[in-house]
Design an enzyme around this catalytic site. Structure first.
Site, PDB file in Angstrom:
ATOM      1  CG  HIS A  13      -1.951  -1.055   1.214  1.00  0.00           C
ATOM      2  ND1 HIS A  13      -3.240  -0.819   0.787  1.00  0.00           N
ATOM      3  CD2 HIS A  13      -1.897  -2.365   1.562  1.00  0.00           C
ATOM      4  CE1 HIS A  13      -3.941  -1.945   0.886  1.00  0.00           C
ATOM      5  NE2 HIS A  13      -3.153  -2.899   1.349  1.00  0.00           N
ATOM      6  CG  ASP A  15      -2.256   4.588   2.491  1.00  0.00           C
ATOM      7  OD1 ASP A  15      -1.815   3.418   2.305  1.00  0.00           O
ATOM      8  OD2 ASP A  15      -3.458   4.818   2.710  1.00  0.00           O
ATOM      9  N   GLY A 168     -10.552  -2.507   2.912  1.00  0.00           N
ATOM     10  CA  GLY A 168     -11.417  -1.942   3.950  1.00  0.00           C
ATOM     11  C   GLY A 168     -11.924  -2.997   4.914  1.00  0.00           C
ATOM     12  CG  HIS A 195      -7.285  -6.397   1.094  1.00  0.00           C
ATOM     13  ND1 HIS A 195      -7.069  -5.552   0.031  1.00  0.00           N
ATOM     14  CD2 HIS A 195      -6.233  -6.216   1.937  1.00  0.00           C
ATOM     15  CE1 HIS A 195      -5.940  -4.896   0.219  1.00  0.00           C
ATOM     16  NE2 HIS A 195      -5.399  -5.279   1.363  1.00  0.00           N
ATOM     17  CD  GLU A 198      -5.980  -7.827   6.654  1.00  0.00           C
ATOM     18  OE1 GLU A 198      -6.753  -7.263   5.869  1.00  0.00           O
ATOM     19  OE2 GLU A 198      -4.971  -7.276   7.125  1.00  0.00           O
TER      20      GLU A 198
HETATM   21 ZN   LIG Z   1      -3.467  -4.849   2.164  1.00  0.00          ZN
END
Ligand SMILES: [Zn+2]
Length: 328
Positions: A13, A15, A168, A195, A198
């Site tokens: 990622h 950021d 998210g 994603h 997780e």
């Molecule tokens: Zn990730």
């Protein structure tokens, strides 16, 4: 001795991967006051070893996001992350970010994408590294809004954008709420990763694969679930594992229970990635060393792991061949 292994990072990622030096430069321009000491800044950006939850982990994204407010900042950020990769002999990176989270103060998603692409290109010219970007749709946003990401990906596909993603809060916003987004992506031939697994269930992974995801981010929840593993193996789904991040967010309680070896021996297309270089305080090299120290990966298996990553990448065939040549 292994530090010169050519590596690939498919799950990184933007950021969460900005170096402290880059944050200092961006914060200055943005008029943000930072802790004076390096240690103080580091603790604003990186989780402590005792990180207790995903919530604590996500708190570290506030500062970098507040620094990403202009075209120049996105360009600088992309260059910075690629430079870090090149510094540890990463030869290919797929950097992801969510334009919809940053499109503010008059900056459009298109301007953000073009700025990141400029940074990427500059880095490709400066270092022995290639890259692409993945545009993240957000789970908490209405599917109609996320359609903008599909549109954006369609416009830039093959020109530096290689795929879309869904990121998210997985537990609160199941993937099926975004079904139309990914059906449209599939219809347009835009590859995607999601994603999944997780912090949720194996079902979340199965749903993502059934929707057409070519890769799964994390995938931890399919440990011990033969059906989900079989589905991913049969469809040659790339599994983007991120060990340090998974331990920090408590997706896995301890390294002793990390399912890397299980997935590897089940014949899954496993890859190892950083997730967030700064928030997690890691590199691909460190991830590989951690797996080796835990006895999950043999040094001679690194090559196979990187070949997996080249195969699972969303790069075009010429870049895949280039990667395979570098891996040897
Ligand atoms: Zn990730």
């Amino acid at each position: 001795m292994k530090n010169n292994t050519a590596t690939i990072d498919l799950h990184c990622h933007l950021d969460g991967s900005l170096s402290p030096g880059c944050i200092r430069a961006l914060a200055k321009t943005a008029g943000i006051t930072l802790p004076v000491s390096e240690k103080g800044l580091r603790s604003c950006l990186q989780v402590e070893p005792g990180c207790r939850s995903l919530k604590e982990y996500l708190e570290k994204f506030g500062l970098p996001l507040s620094c990403l407010i202009s075209e120049e900042s996105f360009e600088t950020a992309a260059y910075d992350v690629m430079a870090q990769g090149a510094g540890e002999h990463t030869i290919y990176m797929e950097i992801r970010f969510a334009p919809l989270l940053s499109a503010a103060e008059g900056l459009t998603s298109r301007q953000i994408v073009e700025s990141v692409l400029r940074g990427l290109k500059k880095a490709e010219e400066s270092f022995q590294i290639k890259g692409n970007i993945i545009l993240c749709a957000m789970r908490h946003m209405p599917w109609e809004k996320n359609m903008e990401i599909v549109e954006l990906a369609r416009e830039y596909l093959g020109q530096g954008v290689c795929a879309i993603d869904l990121a998210g809060d997985e537990a609160a916003f199941p993937v099926l709420g975004q079904k139309r987004v990914f059906e449209e992506a599939a219809r347009l031939g835009i590859p995607f990763t999601i994603h999944a697994g997780e912090c949720s269930s194996a079902e979340s992974i199965q749903n993502a694969v059934e929707l057409g995801a070519k890769r799964i981010g994390h995938g931890i929840a399919m440990a011990g679930n033969k059906d989900a593993i079989r589905l991913c193996r049969q469809r040659e789904i790339g599994i983007e594992m991120c060990p340090t991040s998974n331990l920090q967010t408590k997706a896995v309680p301890s390294m002793g229970q990390y399912p890397f070896r299980e997935f590897w021996e089940e014949g899954l297309l496993v890859t190892v990635n950083t997730d967030n270089r700064t928030v997690s305080g890691t590199t691909v090299t460190q991830e590989l060393e951690a797996l080796e120290q835990a006895g999950y990966l043999l040094p001679e298996e690194r090559k196979q792991l990187m070949q997996n990553a080249a195969k699972a990448s969303f790069a075009d065939n010429a870049v895949k061949d280039w990667m395979l040549g570098k891996i040897g």
